[in-house]
Design a protein around this motif. Structure first.
Motif, mmCIF file in Angstrom:
data_model
loop_
_atom_site.group_PDB
_atom_site.id
_atom_site.type_symbol
_atom_site.label_atom_id
_atom_site.label_comp_id
_atom_site.label_asym_id
_atom_site.label_seq_id
_atom_site.Cartn_x
_atom_site.Cartn_y
_atom_site.Cartn_z
ATOM 1 N N ASP A 13 0.824 -1.209 0.000
ATOM 2 C CA ASP A 13 0.000 0.000 0.000
ATOM 3 C C ASP A 13 0.858 1.260 0.000
ATOM 4 O OD1 ASP A 13 -2.346 -1.396 -0.084
ATOM 5 O OD2 ASP A 13 -2.666 -1.391 2.090
ATOM 6 N N SER A 14 1.930 1.257 0.795
ATOM 7 C CA SER A 14 2.806 2.434 0.834
ATOM 8 C C SER A 14 3.490 2.651 -0.512
ATOM 9 C CB SER A 14 3.850 2.279 1.943
ATOM 10 O OG SER A 14 4.655 1.128 1.720
ATOM 11 N N HIS A 15 3.809 1.562 -1.209
ATOM 12 C CA HIS A 15 4.447 1.695 -2.520
ATOM 13 C C HIS A 15 3.481 2.302 -3.540
ATOM 14 C CE1 HIS A 15 8.194 -0.408 -1.562
ATOM 15 N NE2 HIS A 15 7.468 -1.250 -0.868
ATOM 16 N N THR A 16 2.235 1.844 -3.529
ATOM 17 C CA THR A 16 1.264 2.420 -4.465
ATOM 18 C C THR A 16 1.018 3.892 -4.152
ATOM 19 O OG1 THR A 16 -0.554 1.611 -3.058
ATOM 20 C CG2 THR A 16 0.139 0.205 -4.878
ATOM 21 N N ALA A 17 0.983 4.251 -2.853
ATOM 22 C CA ALA A 17 0.794 5.657 -2.486
ATOM 23 C C ALA A 17 1.973 6.507 -2.962
ATOM 24 C CB ALA A 17 0.632 5.785 -0.975
ATOM 25 N N PHE A 18 3.205 5.971 -2.821
ATOM 26 C CA PHE A 18 4.377 6.707 -3.303
ATOM 27 C C PHE A 18 4.320 6.891 -4.818
ATOM 28 C CE2 PHE A 18 8.610 6.357 -5.243
ATOM 29 C CZ PHE A 18 9.188 7.530 -4.776
ATOM 30 N N LEU A 19 3.895 5.852 -5.528
ATOM 31 C CA LEU A 19 3.821 5.957 -6.978
ATOM 32 C C LEU A 19 2.769 6.975 -7.403
ATOM 33 C CD1 LEU A 19 4.196 2.240 -8.151
ATOM 34 C CD2 LEU A 19 5.837 4.111 -8.401
ATOM 35 N N PHE A 20 1.655 7.035 -6.686
ATOM 36 C CA PHE A 20 0.659 8.058 -6.996
ATOM 37 C C PHE A 20 1.258 9.456 -6.842
ATOM 38 C CE2 PHE A 20 -2.879 4.907 -6.221
ATOM 39 C CZ PHE A 20 -3.424 5.022 -7.489
ATOM 40 N N ASP A 21 2.035 9.674 -5.766
ATOM 41 C CA ASP A 21 2.674 10.977 -5.558
ATOM 42 C C ASP A 21 3.682 11.280 -6.665
ATOM 43 O OD1 ASP A 21 1.213 11.303 -3.261
ATOM 44 O OD2 ASP A 21 2.796 10.555 -1.933
ATOM 45 N N LYS A 22 4.445 10.279 -7.057
ATOM 46 C CA LYS A 22 5.438 10.491 -8.114
ATOM 47 C C LYS A 22 4.768 10.782 -9.451
ATOM 48 C CE LYS A 22 9.658 8.427 -10.036
ATOM 49 N NZ LYS A 22 10.508 9.531 -9.560
ATOM 50 N N ILE A 23 3.680 10.077 -9.719
ATOM 51 C CA ILE A 23 2.945 10.305 -10.961
ATOM 52 C C ILE A 23 2.370 11.719 -10.983
ATOM 53 C CG2 ILE A 23 0.835 9.656 -12.187
ATOM 54 C CD1 ILE A 23 1.451 6.743 -11.427
ATOM 55 N N ASN A 24 1.818 12.159 -9.845
ATOM 56 C CA ASN A 24 1.278 13.521 -9.784
ATOM 57 C C ASN A 24 2.375 14.561 -9.980
ATOM 58 O OD1 ASN A 24 -1.381 12.718 -9.332
ATOM 59 N ND2 ASN A 24 -1.102 12.621 -7.114
ATOM 60 N N PHE A 25 3.567 14.315 -9.397
ATOM 61 C CA PHE A 25 4.681 15.244 -9.582
ATOM 62 C C PHE A 25 5.079 15.329 -11.055
ATOM 63 C CE2 PHE A 25 9.317 15.443 -10.171
ATOM 64 C CZ PHE A 25 9.524 16.773 -9.810
ATOM 65 N N LEU A 26 5.234 14.179 -11.703
ATOM 66 C CA LEU A 26 5.617 14.183 -13.115
ATOM 67 C C LEU A 26 4.532 14.828 -13.971
ATOM 68 C CD1 LEU A 26 7.213 10.622 -13.456
ATOM 69 C CD2 LEU A 26 8.396 12.827 -13.413
ATOM 70 N N MET A 27 3.283 14.595 -13.602
ATOM 71 C CA MET A 27 2.181 15.226 -14.341
ATOM 72 C C MET A 27 2.254 16.739 -14.218
ATOM 73 S SD MET A 27 -0.641 14.425 -16.114
ATOM 74 C CE MET A 27 -1.167 12.795 -15.563
ATOM 75 N N ASP A 28 2.451 17.233 -12.998
ATOM 76 C CA ASP A 28 2.541 18.683 -12.798
ATOM 77 C C ASP A 28 3.758 19.270 -13.514
ATOM 78 O OD1 ASP A 28 0.299 18.531 -11.232
ATOM 79 O OD2 ASP A 28 1.396 18.459 -9.330
ATOM 80 N N ALA A 29 4.899 18.554 -13.462
ATOM 81 C CA ALA A 29 6.101 19.049 -14.128
ATOM 82 C C ALA A 29 5.904 19.119 -15.639
ATOM 83 C CB ALA A 29 7.296 18.153 -13.790
ATOM 84 N N THR A 30 5.284 18.089 -16.207
ATOM 85 C CA THR A 30 5.055 18.071 -17.647
ATOM 86 C C THR A 30 4.100 19.176 -18.070
ATOM 87 O OG1 THR A 30 5.377 15.663 -17.638
ATOM 88 C CG2 THR A 30 4.355 16.625 -19.573
ATOM 89 N N VAL A 31 3.017 19.341 -17.318
ATOM 90 C CA VAL A 31 2.064 20.418 -17.625
ATOM 91 C C VAL A 31 2.746 21.772 -17.483
ATOM 92 C CG1 VAL A 31 -0.071 21.531 -16.878
ATOM 93 C CG2 VAL A 31 0.057 19.038 -16.990
ATOM 94 N N GLY A 32 3.665 21.902 -16.497
ATOM 95 C CA GLY A 32 4.412 23.147 -16.347
ATOM 96 C C GLY A 32 5.259 23.458 -17.563
ATOM 97 N N PHE A 33 5.932 22.429 -18.113
ATOM 98 C CA PHE A 33 6.727 22.654 -19.323
ATOM 99 C C PHE A 33 5.838 23.015 -20.509
ATOM 100 C CE2 PHE A 33 10.151 20.194 -17.160
ATOM 101 C CZ PHE A 33 11.170 21.110 -17.343
ATOM 102 N N ILE A 34 4.653 22.424 -20.584
ATOM 103 C CA ILE A 34 3.717 22.776 -21.658
ATOM 104 C C ILE A 34 3.319 24.252 -21.542
ATOM 105 C CG2 ILE A 34 1.409 22.356 -22.572
ATOM 106 C CD1 ILE A 34 1.725 19.433 -21.827
ATOM 107 N N ASN A 35 3.064 24.697 -20.320
ATOM 108 C CA ASN A 35 2.712 26.115 -20.113
ATOM 109 C C ASN A 35 3.873 27.033 -20.484
ATOM 110 O OD1 ASN A 35 0.157 25.435 -19.159
ATOM 111 N ND2 ASN A 35 0.849 25.290 -17.031
ATOM 112 N N ILE A 36 5.106 26.599 -20.175
ATOM 113 C CA ILE A 36 6.271 27.418 -20.532
ATOM 114 C C ILE A 36 6.378 27.555 -22.049
ATOM 115 C CG2 ILE A 36 8.794 27.439 -20.559
ATOM 116 C CD1 ILE A 36 8.723 26.244 -17.762
ATOM 117 N N ASN A 37 6.164 26.428 -22.759
ATOM 118 C CA ASN A 37 6.215 26.484 -24.224
ATOM 119 C C ASN A 37 5.131 27.407 -24.776
ATOM 120 O OD1 ASN A 37 8.353 24.670 -24.222
ATOM 121 N ND2 ASN A 37 7.044 22.890 -24.514
ATOM 122 N N GLN A 38 3.950 27.360 -24.190
ATOM 123 C CA GLN A 38 2.885 28.244 -24.655
ATOM 124 C C GLN A 38 3.192 29.701 -24.324
ATOM 125 O OE1 GLN A 38 -0.601 26.604 -22.781
ATOM 126 N NE2 GLN A 38 -0.892 25.060 -24.369
#
Length: 328
Positions: A238-263
């Motif tokens: 359970d702790s591993h899945t929770a960590f992966l959810f946090d990591k996925i959210n971080f990568l999602m936010d970082a990617t969306v941030g780069f998209i905003n920078i390009n725009q």
């Protein structure tokens, strides 16, 4: 497809059954039915006296009806097993019926498993039981080993997600994320998030099945301790899945941030261009509105003078923007 598994010298031996006469020759502890035909269901009812419920593999069955014990002592367990296919990960509903009062196998009972498609966990247990003597002693051991293998399969899948996310993280954090790369990254992150969610749900379902087996008092002391160990393994996931959810959210936010920078870079180009063209536009407007007749008739050098002034008024702001680094 009807397969039976008999226990001999501590190993499971598989036989594919194609007639009722063949079924009567063996005394299995595990009977596996994959997409069973009406005829195969009839063989099971004639030989074992067991009627397979029509809703055994229904996905919309109520949660409270997935684990129950009949009046004759048969235990019914419906559990989901993960299939981590790269293209379309999903879960497969497997219905288990533990017949502990079969006339031919009084001491060991018979486990019946019914499912619509092949499940990797079932293949894994068949392979292990053939190679490792003493792994399975009765039908309850088969069910426990299947649930244990399901937890291991989920853990292995989580490790694969870790590896894939590390690769994705390296591409994102390296910078220079183009729109094409961002699209690939978002697609990969979405697949991993879906798979991680399926693993978490699958572990919850396996935990419920184990808890039901422990509450039903069907396990001996050794099997009870093994079930507790499987539950501890599931809790650690359970702790591993929770960590992966946090990591996925971080990568999602970082990617969306780069998209905003390009725009923002594109918007900045239009902003700089509009500001730089304001002075020439103002000069042209003033020049064109202050002549009674055509400018060429009153002032021969008017056009060259205004053109030079307009170019100079555009170049000066661009040089200033370049000095401030706004054109990079």
């Amino acid at each position: 497809m009807l397969n039976i598994f008999s226990l001999a010298n501590g190993r499971l031996f598989q036989e594919e059954i194609e007639s009722l006469e063949e079924l009567s020759k063996f005394q299995p502890i595990w009977v596996d039915l994959e997409s069973p035909s009406p005829e195969e269901k009839r063989w099971i009812k004639q030989h074992y006296g067991l009627s397979i419920p029509e809703d055994a593999m229904d996905e919309d069955i109520e949660e409270s009806a997935r684990f129950y014990e009949e009046d004759n002592g048969d235990l019914h367990i419906r559990s989901d097993f993960l299939v981590a296919d790269e293209e379309s990960p999903h879960t497969v509903r497997v219905a288990f019926i533990l017949n502990q009062h079969n006339a031919s196998m009084k001491s060991r009972g018979v486990l019946f498993s019914i499912h619509d498609e092949d499940v990797p966990v079932l293949r894994l247990i068949r392979m292990r039981a053939r190679r490792a003597p003493g792994l399975i002693e009765d039908a309850k051991d088969v069910l426990l080993k299947l649930l244990d293998a399901d937890a291991e399969y989920s853990a292995d899948t989580l490790e694969d997600i870790y590896v894939d996310l590390e690769k994705v993280s390296g591409r994102v954090l390296a910078g220079n994320v183009t729109d094409e790369l961002a699209s690939e990254v978002l697609s990969s992150i979405a697949r991993h998030e879906d798979l991680n969610g399926r693993i978490r749900r699958n572990m919850m379902d396996t935990r419920r099945a184990l808890s039901f087996m422990m509450r039903s008092k069907m396990l001996n002391a050794e099997q009870f301790e093994e079930a507790r160990q499987i539950l501890r393994d599931i809790d650690s996931l359970d702790s591993h899945t929770a960590f992966l959810f946090d990591k996925i959210n971080f990568l999602m936010d970082a990617t969306v941030g780069f998209i905003n920078i390009n725009q923002n870079k594109i918007i900045k180009i239009f902003s700089v261009a509009s500001v730089a063209l304001l002075p020439p536009t103002l000069i042209a407007s003033i020049y064109g509105m202050n002549f009674k007749y055509m400018p060429e008739l009153d002032w021969t050098l008017g056009y060259p003078y205004v053109l030079v002034l307009m170019i100079a008024s555009a170049v000066v702001p661009m040089l200033y923007f370049r000095k401030r680094g706004w054109l990079k």
